[in-house]
Design a protein around this motif. Structure first.
Motif, PDB file in Angstrom:
ATOM      1  N   GLU A   1     -18.073  37.011 -70.732  1.00  0.00           N
ATOM      2  CA  GLU A   1     -16.714  37.544 -70.642  1.00  0.00           C
ATOM      3  C   GLU A   1     -16.678  39.006 -71.069  1.00  0.00           C
ATOM      4  O   GLU A   1     -15.988  39.835 -70.470  1.00  0.00           O
ATOM      5  N   SER A   2     -17.466  39.313 -72.117  1.00  0.00           N
ATOM      6  CA  SER A   2     -17.523  40.705 -72.577  1.00  0.00           C
ATOM      7  C   SER A   2     -18.118  41.608 -71.500  1.00  0.00           C
ATOM      8  O   SER A   2     -17.591  42.683 -71.218  1.00  0.00           O
ATOM      9  N   LYS A   3     -19.216  41.148 -70.877  1.00  0.00           N
ATOM     10  CA  LYS A   3     -19.838  41.930 -69.809  1.00  0.00           C
ATOM     11  C   LYS A   3     -18.882  42.098 -68.633  1.00  0.00           C
ATOM     12  O   LYS A   3     -18.817  43.166 -68.027  1.00  0.00           O
ATOM     13  N   ARG A   4     -18.148  41.017 -68.320  1.00  0.00           N
ATOM     14  CA  ARG A   4     -17.210  41.089 -67.193  1.00  0.00           C
ATOM     15  C   ARG A   4     -16.124  42.120 -67.465  1.00  0.00           C
ATOM     16  O   ARG A   4     -15.779  42.926 -66.595  1.00  0.00           O
ATOM     17  N   ARG A   5     -15.588  42.104 -68.688  1.00  0.00           N
ATOM     18  CA  ARG A   5     -14.521  43.043 -69.018  1.00  0.00           C
ATOM     19  C   ARG A   5     -15.034  44.483 -69.045  1.00  0.00           C
ATOM     20  O   ARG A   5     -14.341  45.403 -68.608  1.00  0.00           O
ATOM     21  N   ILE A   6     -16.254  44.673 -69.538  1.00  0.00           N
ATOM     22  CA  ILE A   6     -16.837  46.018 -69.548  1.00  0.00           C
ATOM     23  C   ILE A   6     -17.031  46.501 -68.111  1.00  0.00           C
ATOM     24  O   ILE A   6     -16.725  47.645 -67.775  1.00  0.00           O
TER      25      ILE A   6
ATOM     26  N   GLU B   1     -15.405  45.517 -65.460  1.00  0.00           N
ATOM     27  CA  GLU B   1     -14.093  45.784 -64.870  1.00  0.00           C
ATOM     28  C   GLU B   1     -13.543  47.131 -65.351  1.00  0.00           C
ATOM     29  O   GLU B   1     -12.958  47.885 -64.575  1.00  0.00           O
ATOM     30  N   ALA B   2     -13.741  47.404 -66.652  1.00  0.00           N
ATOM     31  CA  ALA B   2     -13.258  48.675 -67.203  1.00  0.00           C
ATOM     32  C   ALA B   2     -13.987  49.853 -66.547  1.00  0.00           C
ATOM     33  O   ALA B   2     -13.371  50.870 -66.198  1.00  0.00           O
ATOM     34  N   LYS B   3     -15.302  49.706 -66.358  1.00  0.00           N
ATOM     35  CA  LYS B   3     -16.074  50.765 -65.715  1.00  0.00           C
ATOM     36  C   LYS B   3     -15.633  50.949 -64.264  1.00  0.00           C
ATOM     37  O   LYS B   3     -15.502  52.079 -63.787  1.00  0.00           O
ATOM     38  N   GLU B   4     -15.416  49.821 -63.578  1.00  0.00           N
ATOM     39  CA  GLU B   4     -14.997  49.898 -62.178  1.00  0.00           C
ATOM     40  C   GLU B   4     -13.637  50.574 -62.066  1.00  0.00           C
ATOM     41  O   GLU B   4     -13.405  51.394 -61.177  1.00  0.00           O
ATOM     42  N   THR B   5     -12.739  50.223 -62.988  1.00  0.00           N
ATOM     43  CA  THR B   5     -11.412  50.850 -62.990  1.00  0.00           C
ATOM     44  C   THR B   5     -11.528  52.351 -63.207  1.00  0.00           C
ATOM     45  O   THR B   5     -10.857  53.154 -62.542  1.00  0.00           O
TER      46      THR B   5
END
Length: 205
Positions: free
Chosen positions: A73-78, A80-84
């Motif tokens: 979940e942490s990797k996914r959120r990171i 997503e944040a990078k993609e954003t």
């Protein structure tokens, strides 16, 4: 010895033997019961031990699963944040490109793209598809001048579906086209740009 005394002695002997046999049977039964009880207690202790081990193993597995899920979940959120952030950078880049249309260098840039399109499409006649907003820069004087320099004929067609900024060049036979819009240029370079931007932003991570 009188007969009745003999019978009495025989009865007493039979009773004694019966009592001994009964005591023997009871003792054996008690022994078996004690063995069975000890065996059941041992089975119970073993079952409790196994249950405890299973519970500990299950608890450890559950904890590991929770840690793994938290890490994912942490990797996914990171990610997503990078993609954003990357999308915001591309959006900002597009805004700056659109602003470039109002700079004095923009007509010269269009001229260089027209010459490149003629060179790559190797055609004597090209249709230049552009957003109606581009009519103020892709003026007939510019197209005529480029045509005179190259000996080609350039025909402008305004199309609202073409993104603003730049143009799409299409050979007259329709077999080849070159997207020279801002959006088309960025799309062709998107993966390389993403890689370079990501490396600069997170190269120390």
């Amino acid at each position: 010895m009188p007969l009745y005394e003999q019978v009495e002695l025989l009865c007493q002997k039979i009773l004694m033997q019966g009592k001994q046999e009964a005591e023997k049977i009871v003792s054996q039964a008690r022994g078996k019961a004690d063995q069975m009880l000890a065996a059941e207690e041992a089975r119970g202790r073993e079952a409790v031990r196994r249950a405890g081990e299973e519970l500990r193993a299950q608890a450890l597995l559950t904890a590991r699963n929770l840690v793994d899920r938290a890490a994912l979940e942490s990797k996914r959120r990171i990610a997503e944040a990078k993609e954003t952030l990357l999308e915001e950078i591309f959006k900002l880049g597009m805004e700056r490109l659109q602003a470039f249309r109002y700079k004095s260098d923009y007509p010269a840039w269009l001229r260089s793209l027209l010459l490149k399109a003629l060179q790559e499409l190797t055609g004597e006649s090209l249709r230049i598809l552009a957003n109606p907003e581009e009519a103020q820069w892709l003026i007939s004087e510019l197209l005529t001048k480029v045509g005179q320099e190259t000996g080609a004929h350039l025909e402008l067609e305004l199309d609202a579906e073409v993104p603003p900024g730049g143009f799409i060049a299409v050979r007259k036979d329709g077999r080849m086209r070159l997207d020279q819009t801002f959006q088309g240029i960025i799309n062709r370079q998107r993966e390389r740009l993403r890689s370079e931007i990501a490396q600069r932003l997170w190269e120390s991570q």
